[in-house]
Design an enzyme around this catalytic site. Structure first.
Site, mmCIF file in Angstrom:
data_model
loop_
_atom_site.group_PDB
_atom_site.id
_atom_site.type_symbol
_atom_site.label_atom_id
_atom_site.label_comp_id
_atom_site.label_asym_id
_atom_site.label_seq_id
_atom_site.Cartn_x
_atom_site.Cartn_y
_atom_site.Cartn_z
ATOM 1 C CD GLU A 1 -2.796 0.857 2.651
ATOM 2 O OE1 GLU A 1 -3.779 1.557 2.707
ATOM 3 O OE2 GLU A 1 -2.301 -0.040 3.464
ATOM 4 C CE LYS B 1 -7.324 0.982 3.353
ATOM 5 N NZ LYS B 1 -6.274 1.258 4.091
ATOM 6 C CB CYS C 1 -4.595 -2.340 4.230
ATOM 7 S SG CYS C 1 -3.799 -2.487 5.858
#
Length: 642
Positions: free
Chosen positions: A46, A115, A171
């Site tokens: 990330e 994200k 994540c």
């Protein structure tokens, strides 16, 4: 894809926080190296272009501009690389900054995935710097790093030139109650790539591995995870660097934690296997209804020479050493509970079982003993019958007698020689002609004795045949093929040795232990042909039908995943050394397996009841339903062309 495999990689480069030039230089090296190694899709951590721990620097325009400039440079530098690279970067979209995965190939951006779930608790403050993909209420086309890209909060998939679909989450997405990967997979993704920045805490790594294993298992997908490592700021937390590759719940590759060195974890995922599992799982098929996603196509690439470098277990039915004790106990528990229910249901306290001194009857006897002990029945209710014939050797006879006496059961000895000779006389068969009539006549006589004896005693005949014999049809129809309950029907031959050894080492007296170990070392044989001049077994099963470890390997991959002969052959060549089995030997016995498996289905169509133990079963009432008269031509033709 080759034989259904795709080569993937997870990279953990060294980073310098906010040093975009240095970070992109490291990423470029990884891309070039991965491309040379035949990697098809490569994922980075990330925010790998900047480093995850930039904090308020993510609001600096200078940083954001440099990120886009250096990604453009990265695209130019890797323009000739076929590998699809997934890098993490902050991207300006409209009025917000988004934590994104940028998907690159052949010098252009294939897509950008923002994200969704932004952690804003504990040590995480992502909502301070980033917007969520949910804030993108409609698709937006942006110019980024020299490419025009459509960005959306909708589910987005990418499809390789050879048809593998993959999705991306970042994540926290996988830690959320509703991970985006759920919808991505139900929309068609074979593999999920996760760009992560997970800090190291006591116990967190074990939880993370459990989480990823469960997610990949539940979604029947490949899952490739990359989390940032050395070089991130250690102001308040430490990033240990994790790279994982999972396939349907199984960890197939991982990195070293807390390494000071950069790492590239390369592995292969069997997409064909995943797709087979999904097709047979009706719940998965049902859950896919109504799911769809945008799909971006990757570029065509040149075909490369395929080399399988993933480990292939030559003994797929055998538990791992660390799990051996618990697995053997569990297998016995399943067999015991199955037989116990049948005995209780029929109000039967007598079990009749033929004991030959071989592996199968030994395992069945041990199951009977454990069952009677569990039910509180007297072991004398187990009637072990040894039935010497023309091929019985002293070794197997003595082992059968010693074992039965040592276990404290009722022992009966009934020779079949006179009755079989009378039978041969009745039907006019020459006893000196050792053909199929000679062999099967003995097998059926033994079954008749057991059945009639069970009627006399009010008992139940316990079958001893195993999964491997049933797959090959290595049983006499209405002979040892028949019983009233078969406790070994889903136990493969290679596993039986371990189960018997488990009892020998843990549950019996020293004399019985020695007997069990000798039974394990005895050549597998039906003993239907007279012994040699030295009194040793002359008729060895594996000389006639082939090595059981090969056949069990074939059974597992043919039954469990529906693999073609060509793929099974490729896997077997990889799993077994050439010193053990040459290519020609593998090919020969694979052809034998296919021919016998199809030709012998009629025996499996009328099997007695018995408990399913593992993931492969041949019960005609359960896992395997096949017409007796199905043609094997297609499979045999493929064997011929290997």
């Amino acid at each position: 894809m080759n034989y259904g495999y795709i080569t993937v990689a997870s990279a953990i480069p060294q980073v310098r926080v906010a040093d975009v030039d240095y970070n992109v230089e490291q990423i470029e090296r990884f891309v070039v190296d991965a491309d040379k190694r035949g990697v098809e899709i490569l994922v980075f951590p990330e925010l790998s272009v900047t480093g995850y721990s930039c904090q308020d620097l993510f609001a600096q325009q200078a940083l954001l501009d440099r990120v886009e400039k250096k990604i453009a440079d990265l695209l130019e530098a890797t323009e000739r690389c076929d590998v699809i690279s997934v890098v993490g970067a902050p991207v300006c979209i409209g009025g917000g900054v988004y934590n994104c995965a940028v998907v690159c190939q052949h010098g252009k951006v294939l897509g950008i995935v923002p994200k969704r779930f932004l952690p804003n608790y504990g040590e995480f403050y992502e909502k301070r710097w980033f917007a969520s993909s949910d804030d993108l209420t409609e698709s937006v086309v942006i110019g980024y790093a020299g490419s025009w890209v459509s960005v959306s909060g909708e589910e987005t998939l990418f499809k390789t030139a050879r048809g593998v679909k993959f999705g991306i989450e970042l994540c926290e997405d996988v830690w959320s109650p509703l991970p985006p990967s759920n919808n991505l997979v139900l929309s068609g993704a074979d593999i999920i790539f996760n760009l992560s920045a997970s800090d190291g805490l006591i116990g967190k790594n074990a939880y993370l591995k459990s989480l990823l294993a469960q997610q990949s298992a539940r979604l029947i997908c490949g899952y490739v995870y990359s989390s940032c490592g050395f070089g991130e700021s250690t102001q308040d937390v430490v990033y240990g660097g994790n790279a994982f590759v999972y396939e349907n719940g199984t960890l197939v590759a991982e990195s070293k934690r807390f390494s000071l060195e950069e790492q590239l974890v390369v592995s292969q995922i069997d997409v064909d296997k995943l797709r087979t599992e999904r097709r047979r799982n009706t719940s998965f098929v049902h859950a896919q209804r109504g799911h769809k996603a945008r799909v971006f196509d990757a570029d065509e690439t040149d075909e490369r020479r395929f080399e399988l470098f993933r480990y292939v277990d030559p003994h797929p039915f055998i538990p791992e050493n660390d799990d051996m004790y618990a697995s053997c106990d569990e297998i016995f528990s399943i067999q015991v509970c199955g037989l116990a229910k049948r005995l209780v249901h029929t109000h039967c306290k007598c079990a009749v079982i033929g004991i030959s001194g071989g592996l199968d009857s030994t395992l069945a006897l041990l199951v009977c003993v454990k069952t009677f002990d569990k039910l509180g029945y007297d072991r004398k209710g187990i009637v072990g019958v040894t039935m010497p014939g023309f091929g019985t050797t002293d070794r197997t006879y003595n082992n059968a007698m010693t074992l039965m006496k040592g276990l404290g059961i009722t022992v009966r000895e009934i020779s079949i020689r006179k009755s079989v000779m009378q039978h041969f006389e009745d039907i006019g068969h020459d006893i000196n002609v050792h053909d199929v009539t000679y062999e099967n006549g003995q097998a059926r006589e033994r079954t008749q004795i057991l059945m009639d004896l069970s009627n006399e005693l009010g008992g139940m005949v316990i079958g001893t045949g195993d999964l491997s014999e049933l797959a090959l049809g290595w049983a006499t129809y209405n002979g040892d093929h028949m019983s009233m309950y078969g406790v070994n029907v889903s136990i493969p031959k290679t596993l039986i040795r371990y189960l018997v050894s488990h009892v020998a080492e843990n549950s019996v007296d020293e004399q019985s232990r020695a007997t069990l170990l000798d039974i394990i070392d005895t050549p597998i044989s039906p003993e239907l042909i007279p012994a040699d001049e030295h009194g040793n077994i002359k008729q060895k099963t594996e000389d006639l039908v082939g090595p059981y470890e090969l056949h069990d390997f074939f059974i597992y991959h043919f039954m469990r995943f529906g693999f073609s002969p060509a793929k099974i052959y490729m896997l077997a060549r990889h799993a077994f050394s050439k010193d053990l089995y040459s290519d020609e030997v593998i090919k020969h016995w694979l052809k034998t397996f296919v021919r016998r498996f199809f030709n012998q289905q009629f025996k499996r169509s009328c099997l007695p009841d018995g408990p399913k133990v593992g993931s492969v079963s041949l019960s005609p009432r359960g896992d395997w339903r096949m017409p007796t008269d199905a043609s094997s031509a297609l499979w045999l033709a493929e064997c011929e062309n290997l």
